[in-house]
Design an enzyme around this catalytic site. Structure first.
Site, PDB file in Angstrom:
ATOM      1  N   ALA A  64      76.586  27.736 -24.717  1.00  0.00           N
ATOM      2  CA  ALA A  64      75.580  27.178 -23.819  1.00  0.00           C
ATOM      3  C   ALA A  64      74.422  28.165 -23.687  1.00  0.00           C
ATOM      4  O   ALA A  64      74.527  29.335 -24.069  1.00  0.00           O
ATOM      5  CB  ALA A  64      76.196  26.891 -22.458  1.00  0.00           C
ATOM      6  N   GLY A 111      80.461  26.469 -25.430  1.00  0.00           N
ATOM      7  CA  GLY A 111      80.092  25.070 -25.620  1.00  0.00           C
ATOM      8  C   GLY A 111      80.050  24.640 -27.068  1.00  0.00           C
ATOM      9  O   GLY A 111      80.267  23.467 -27.381  1.00  0.00           O
ATOM     10  N   GLU A 114      83.548  23.822 -27.903  1.00  0.00           N
ATOM     11  CA  GLU A 114      83.897  22.618 -27.164  1.00  0.00           C
ATOM     12  C   GLU A 114      83.337  21.377 -27.861  1.00  0.00           C
ATOM     13  O   GLU A 114      84.009  20.341 -27.954  1.00  0.00           O
ATOM     14  CB  GLU A 114      83.380  22.720 -25.725  1.00  0.00           C
ATOM     15  CG  GLU A 114      84.166  23.757 -24.920  1.00  0.00           C
ATOM     16  CD  GLU A 114      83.612  23.999 -23.528  1.00  0.00           C
ATOM     17  OE1 GLU A 114      84.319  23.728 -22.552  1.00  0.00           O
ATOM     18  OE2 GLU A 114      82.448  24.452 -23.424  1.00  0.00           O
ATOM     19  N   GLU A 134      84.283  32.265 -21.830  1.00  0.00           N
ATOM     20  CA  GLU A 134      83.659  32.064 -20.521  1.00  0.00           C
ATOM     21  C   GLU A 134      84.221  32.966 -19.425  1.00  0.00           C
ATOM     22  O   GLU A 134      83.499  33.348 -18.490  1.00  0.00           O
ATOM     23  CB  GLU A 134      83.779  30.599 -20.095  1.00  0.00           C
ATOM     24  CG  GLU A 134      82.860  29.647 -20.830  1.00  0.00           C
ATOM     25  CD  GLU A 134      83.429  29.141 -22.136  1.00  0.00           C
ATOM     26  OE1 GLU A 134      82.863  28.197 -22.713  1.00  0.00           O
ATOM     27  OE2 GLU A 134      84.468  29.687 -22.590  1.00  0.00           O
TER      28      GLU A 134
END
Length: 261
Positions: A64, A111, A114, A134
């Site tokens: 992200a 992300g 993911e 994270e």
């Protein structure tokens, strides 16, 4: 359609979605919006039967956009909205009625991993780095990582990877079942394209889409509900031209000529 951080190209019936958001292809709010638009476009495109998603340059998707996180300090609703948008993108990819293959050409972290896990299948470069780091930021995966990693590699491995922020290279990811193959970096796209084509060539999209639906939705349902959907989709196919053609071709010992109807 105007996309600033994503491009779409096509090779036969396979469309290639490439994230191009230098320097590391991070999932900024703009990139997430562009990807959602791209997948919506391809979902409605009858010429696209399968999709490969990859990253431009050295990265797949490095995670992200951390700089955007600072805007959410002390703001629960804003942080919730960021997770909601990321999860919506991954859910939409997972729910696609066309096979989606991730070509992980470089770092797939946070992300990025993911998103890759929301794809049906994954091909990684031997030296690609995959992980959910994270917890190093005092956070947790928020785009579906806690759920999809567990479903793919099992609870114990997911706990280990997430709580230790352990990162795997492509070969290690293959060994734990996180990716379907680990190949040389310059072979990733070609391997992913070949895999995507193998999923659709000689097949009717009327059955491909129903098979994907049963598999993906069944993961979050009881066996009873999953079997009920399977019975319904099986019966629906007997109303299609392609099922009649496929069965007839088998009996007549010839290749079927599907019309995807």
């Amino acid at each position: 359609m105007s996309l600033k951080t994503v491009s779409i190209s096509r090779e036969g019936a396979v469309s290639i979605v490439e994230v191009n958001h230098p320097p590391a292809n991070t999932l900024s709010s703009e990139t997430i919006a562009d990807l959602r638009k791209a997948f919506k476009q391809l979902a409605d495109d009858n010429e696209t039967q399968a999709i490969v998603v990859t990253g431009a340059g050295r990265f797949f998707i490095a995670g992200a956009d951390i700089k955007e996180f600072t805007d959410a300090f002390g703001d629960y609703e804003k942080a919730y909205g960021m997770a909601e948008a990321g999860q919506a993108l991954c859910d939409e990819i997972e729910q696609m009625k066309k096979p989606v293959v991730a070509a992980i050409n470089g770092a797939a972290l946070g992300g990025g991993l993911e998103l890759a896990m929301a794809c049906d299948l994954r091909i990684a470069a031997d030296d690609a780095i995959l992980g959910l780091p994270e917890l190093n930021l005092g956070l947790i995966p928020g785009f579906g990582g806690t759920q999809r990693l567990r479903n793919i590699v099992g609870t114990a491995k997911a706990v280990e990877m997430i709580l230790t922020s352990k990162q795997l290279n492509g070969k290690e990811a293959f060994e734990v079942g996180l990716v379907q193959a680990s190949v040389a970096k310059d072979e990733v796209i070609d391997t992913a394209l070949a895999l995507a084509k193998s999923l659709i060539e000689g097949r009717s999209m009327t059955s491909v889409t129903r098979a994907l639906e049963c598999i993906v939705k069944g993961e979050n349902e009881s066996l009873e509900h999953g079997l009920e959907r399977e019975r319904n989709r099986f019966a629906e196919l007997f109303l299609t031209e392609d099922a009649k053609e496929g069965v007839t071709a088998f009996i007549e010992k010839r290749k079927p000529k599907f019309k995807h109807k």
